[in-house]
Design an enzyme around this catalytic site. Structure first.
Site, PDB file in Angstrom:
ATOM      1  N   TRP A 161       0.864  -1.184   0.000  1.00  0.00           N
ATOM      2  CA  TRP A 161       0.000   0.000   0.000  1.00  0.00           C
ATOM      3  C   TRP A 161       0.903   1.237   0.000  1.00  0.00           C
ATOM      4  O   TRP A 161       2.058   1.175   0.436  1.00  0.00           O
ATOM      5  CB  TRP A 161      -0.938  -0.002   1.207  1.00  0.00           C
ATOM      6  CG  TRP A 161      -0.244   0.000   2.556  1.00  0.00           C
ATOM      7  CD1 TRP A 161       0.086  -1.100   3.304  1.00  0.00           C
ATOM      8  CD2 TRP A 161       0.220   1.153   3.285  1.00  0.00           C
ATOM      9  NE1 TRP A 161       0.719  -0.712   4.460  1.00  0.00           N
ATOM     10  CE2 TRP A 161       0.812   0.673   4.483  1.00  0.00           C
ATOM     11  CE3 TRP A 161       0.197   2.528   3.068  1.00  0.00           C
ATOM     12  CZ2 TRP A 161       1.374   1.509   5.446  1.00  0.00           C
ATOM     13  CZ3 TRP A 161       0.763   3.370   4.020  1.00  0.00           C
ATOM     14  CH2 TRP A 161       1.342   2.858   5.193  1.00  0.00           C
ATOM     15  N   GLU A 188       7.153   7.613  14.507  1.00  0.00           N
ATOM     16  CA  GLU A 188       7.410   7.001  13.192  1.00  0.00           C
ATOM     17  C   GLU A 188       8.341   7.878  12.358  1.00  0.00           C
ATOM     18  O   GLU A 188       9.203   7.385  11.643  1.00  0.00           O
ATOM     19  CB  GLU A 188       6.090   6.816  12.424  1.00  0.00           C
ATOM     20  CG  GLU A 188       5.130   5.807  13.008  1.00  0.00           C
ATOM     21  CD  GLU A 188       5.526   4.362  12.741  1.00  0.00           C
ATOM     22  OE1 GLU A 188       6.489   4.125  11.989  1.00  0.00           O
ATOM     23  OE2 GLU A 188       4.869   3.479  13.313  1.00  0.00           O
ATOM     24  N   GLU A 213       8.710   1.183   6.550  1.00  0.00           N
ATOM     25  CA  GLU A 213       8.371   2.033   7.698  1.00  0.00           C
ATOM     26  C   GLU A 213       8.127   3.487   7.286  1.00  0.00           C
ATOM     27  O   GLU A 213       7.306   4.178   7.866  1.00  0.00           O
ATOM     28  CB  GLU A 213       9.505   1.988   8.740  1.00  0.00           C
ATOM     29  CG  GLU A 213       9.561   0.706   9.547  1.00  0.00           C
ATOM     30  CD  GLU A 213       8.488   0.661  10.632  1.00  0.00           C
ATOM     31  OE1 GLU A 213       7.897   1.705  10.927  1.00  0.00           O
ATOM     32  OE2 GLU A 213       8.226  -0.430  11.163  1.00  0.00           O
ATOM     33  N   HIS A 255       4.687   4.899   7.042  1.00  0.00           N
ATOM     34  CA  HIS A 255       3.835   5.089   8.224  1.00  0.00           C
ATOM     35  C   HIS A 255       3.770   6.558   8.643  1.00  0.00           C
ATOM     36  O   HIS A 255       2.699   7.132   8.805  1.00  0.00           O
ATOM     37  CB  HIS A 255       4.345   4.240   9.405  1.00  0.00           C
ATOM     38  CG  HIS A 255       4.365   2.769   9.107  1.00  0.00           C
ATOM     39  ND1 HIS A 255       4.922   1.835   9.954  1.00  0.00           N
ATOM     40  CD2 HIS A 255       3.899   2.065   8.035  1.00  0.00           C
ATOM     41  CE1 HIS A 255       4.781   0.629   9.442  1.00  0.00           C
ATOM     42  NE2 HIS A 255       4.181   0.742   8.273  1.00  0.00           N
ATOM     43  N   GLU A 312       8.560  -3.510  17.846  1.00  0.00           N
ATOM     44  CA  GLU A 312       7.583  -3.736  16.774  1.00  0.00           C
ATOM     45  C   GLU A 312       6.257  -4.204  17.364  1.00  0.00           C
ATOM     46  O   GLU A 312       5.189  -3.785  16.915  1.00  0.00           O
ATOM     47  CB  GLU A 312       8.098  -4.756  15.760  1.00  0.00           C
ATOM     48  CG  GLU A 312       9.310  -4.296  14.958  1.00  0.00           C
ATOM     49  CD  GLU A 312       8.981  -3.241  13.900  1.00  0.00           C
ATOM     50  OE1 GLU A 312       7.820  -2.795  13.805  1.00  0.00           O
ATOM     51  OE2 GLU A 312       9.906  -2.856  13.167  1.00  0.00           O
ATOM     52  N   THR A 347       4.504  -1.207  18.898  1.00  0.00           N
ATOM     53  CA  THR A 347       3.851  -0.328  17.914  1.00  0.00           C
ATOM     54  C   THR A 347       2.627  -1.034  17.304  1.00  0.00           C
ATOM     55  O   THR A 347       1.623  -0.383  16.999  1.00  0.00           O
ATOM     56  CB  THR A 347       4.802   0.124  16.787  1.00  0.00           C
ATOM     57  OG1 THR A 347       5.504  -1.003  16.296  1.00  0.00           O
ATOM     58  CG2 THR A 347       5.789   1.157  17.262  1.00  0.00           C
ATOM     59  N   ASP A 367       1.500  -3.983   9.293  1.00  0.00           N
ATOM     60  CA  ASP A 367       2.937  -3.934   8.930  1.00  0.00           C
ATOM     61  C   ASP A 367       3.802  -4.219  10.150  1.00  0.00           C
ATOM     62  O   ASP A 367       4.779  -4.978  10.091  1.00  0.00           O
ATOM     63  CB  ASP A 367       3.327  -2.527   8.437  1.00  0.00           C
ATOM     64  CG  ASP A 367       3.037  -2.307   6.963  1.00  0.00           C
ATOM     65  OD1 ASP A 367       2.468  -3.204   6.321  1.00  0.00           O
ATOM     66  OD2 ASP A 367       3.402  -1.215   6.463  1.00  0.00           O
ATOM     67  N   GLU A 368       3.445  -3.584  11.268  1.00  0.00           N
ATOM     68  CA  GLU A 368       4.258  -3.737  12.489  1.00  0.00           C
ATOM     69  C   GLU A 368       4.256  -5.200  12.936  1.00  0.00           C
ATOM     70  O   GLU A 368       5.261  -5.717  13.408  1.00  0.00           O
ATOM     71  CB  GLU A 368       3.729  -2.857  13.630  1.00  0.00           C
ATOM     72  CG  GLU A 368       3.492  -1.394  13.296  1.00  0.00           C
ATOM     73  CD  GLU A 368       4.745  -0.588  12.976  1.00  0.00           C
ATOM     74  OE1 GLU A 368       5.800  -1.192  12.712  1.00  0.00           O
ATOM     75  OE2 GLU A 368       4.663   0.654  12.974  1.00  0.00           O
ATOM     76  N   HIS A 398       6.663  -7.069  10.849  1.00  0.00           N
ATOM     77  CA  HIS A 398       8.037  -6.747  11.272  1.00  0.00           C
ATOM     78  C   HIS A 398       8.379  -7.442  12.594  1.00  0.00           C
ATOM     79  O   HIS A 398       9.489  -7.946  12.776  1.00  0.00           O
ATOM     80  CB  HIS A 398       8.204  -5.229  11.430  1.00  0.00           C
ATOM     81  CG  HIS A 398       8.033  -4.470  10.151  1.00  0.00           C
ATOM     82  ND1 HIS A 398       7.768  -3.125  10.108  1.00  0.00           N
ATOM     83  CD2 HIS A 398       8.085  -4.884   8.860  1.00  0.00           C
ATOM     84  CE1 HIS A 398       7.669  -2.736   8.848  1.00  0.00           C
ATOM     85  NE2 HIS A 398       7.855  -3.789   8.070  1.00  0.00           N
TER      86      HIS A 398
HETATM   87 FE   FE2 Z   1       7.739  -0.942  12.895  1.00  0.00          FE
HETATM   88 FE   FE2 Z   2       6.102   1.910  11.939  1.00  0.00          FE
END
Ligand code: FE2
Ligand code: FE2
Length: 396
Positions: free
Chosen positions: A91, A136, A174, A177, A227, A230, A259-260, A263
């Site tokens: 995205w 971020e 990242e 974000h 991670e 977050t 996403d976090e 990760h």
């Molecule tokens: Fe992250």
């Molecule tokens: Fe992030």
């Protein structure tokens, strides 16, 4: 003893039998970094918290350990790199934002709709979202941190190995974000962008000291923990946005949270592998990080006005339930389970003591937090002004 030499200059400091349990106090604190406020230099702006020169530097990893990380390259290619998303399937911030290529009326209509959706969200929600966005946005600090880690860093800036490839592509993921949250906040008109931008500039200038030095064992424990932290906090800002009437912002925060999660999975897999190939050093690293407490990445946050900005921001996240001391204990318990730390075998005597310390820590953290909560409840709430929301006051 060998393992301690490059993990910490305080061997056994975390040994529960000799350690005063008050070191588990959940107030942000780093035993090696004291914050100070230098003398005020002008009437309006106060000065930022700066770490004193007592930070711990970890000596470089011995050659055999560096070699070990090198030997894990094909494993990393197979198990870590696939957790990145190819650019074409990723995205982009634009997917969630008003489309500026539309005719002007249609574009402004989309902006108006965004403003209508955010109109009912409370100011304390914006303080949390701004703090998350600023955290971020200090991404250069985190890339620098990971690039300091021995044996896995990006030697040339475009190195072909899987460790270096991960660092660059993780950073690129990242980056979206902060970009997305920043643009959304800007369009909402609810926050003071100039004060936010100043805070970002101060924060990147200040850096951070997570206490990992250049040690990859410590570094990967830290990033696993962060991670997941977050993931939890963006998940909670998504829930609050949905409850507050902004489903698009909910989708934004939820997308970032996923996403976090990916990760977190990558870093946790790395620690899992380290526990398999080098259990004692890895167990000591987990104990070391938990002893010094996981410092939040934006702990040196400053807006030019409030020298306790990070504490005040954290108090709001705690009050809204976006990220709390209980989450900290939950994360620890999650990793104890995920890394099967209670059942870990092949440890030396020091490793076993580290294992006992880590596996018994969560209940102690919760107990200390309960006492801190009781003390806090007895205190009168006091007002704190946040420059990010035009100096409006929140009760903390
Ligand atoms: Fe992250
Ligand atoms: Fe992030």
């Amino acid at each position: 003893m060998q393992a301690f030499r490059y993990l910490s200059t305080q061997p056994l400091a975390w040994n529960p039998r000799v350690q005063d349990p008050t070191h588990l106090n959940l107030k942000p604190r780093n035993p090696t970094v004291r914050l100070r406020s230098p003398p005020t230099i002008c009437a309006v702006a106060t000065t930022p918290p700066t770490p004193m020169k007592t930070q711990k530097i970890h000596p470089s990893l011995p050659p055999d350990k560096i070699e070990m990380f090198k030997s894990l390259e094909s494993w990393a290619s197979q198990w870590v790199l696939p957790l990145l998303k190819p650019v074409e399937r990723s995205w982009q911030p634009q997917n969630f934002l008003p489309d500026s290529t539309l005719p002007f009326d249609e574009f402004t209509e989309q902006v108006r709709a965004l403003r209508d959706r955010t109109a009912e969200l409370p100011d304390d929600y914006f303080v949390v979202l701004v703090g998350d966005m600023i955290t971020e946005d200090a991404l250069p600090t985190y890339q620098t941190m990971i690039n300091r880690l021995d044996g896995v860093n990006d030697q040339t800036g475009a190195s072909p190995g899987p460790w270096a490839e991960w660092i660059r592509a993780w950073t690129a993921e990242e980056k979206r974000h902060g970009d997305l949250l920043r643009t959304y906040l800007y369009l909402s008109g609810r926050v003071d962008m100039e004060m936010i931008e100043r805070t970002v500039q101060y924060l990147i200038g200040a850096g951070m000291d997570p206490g990992t030095g250049n040690n990859p064992y410590l570094g990967f424990v830290y990033t696993s923990f962060q991670e997941r932290a977050t993931f939890i906090s963006h998940g909670n800002t998504a829930r609050l946005a949905r409850e507050g009437g902004d489903p698009v912002l909910a989708r934004i925060c939820g997308t970032i949270a996923s996403d976090e999660k990916r990760h977190e999975n990558a870093y946790a897999r790395i620690v899992e592998k380290l526990l398999e190939v080098d259990p004692t050093t890895s167990m000591l690293a987990i104990a070391d990080m938990m002893h010094r407490k996981i410092t939040m990445p934006a702990h040196l946050m400053f807006d030019g006005r409030d020298p306790r900005l990070f504490d005040h921001f954290s108090a709001v996240t705690q009050r809204l339930g976006v990220y709390t001391a209980n989450d900290y204990a939950d994360i620890l318990e999650f990793f104890i389970e995920r890394w099967r730390l209670e059942k870990l075998e092949g440890l030396t005597g020091y490793g076993k003591r580290a294992q006992d310390f880590v596996c018994g820590l969560a209940p102690r953290i919760r107990k200390l937090q309960e006492r801190a909560d009781e003390r806090a409840q007895k205190k009168e709430p006091h007002g704190v002004k946040f420059s990010w929301i035009f100096n409006k006051e929140l009760k903390l």
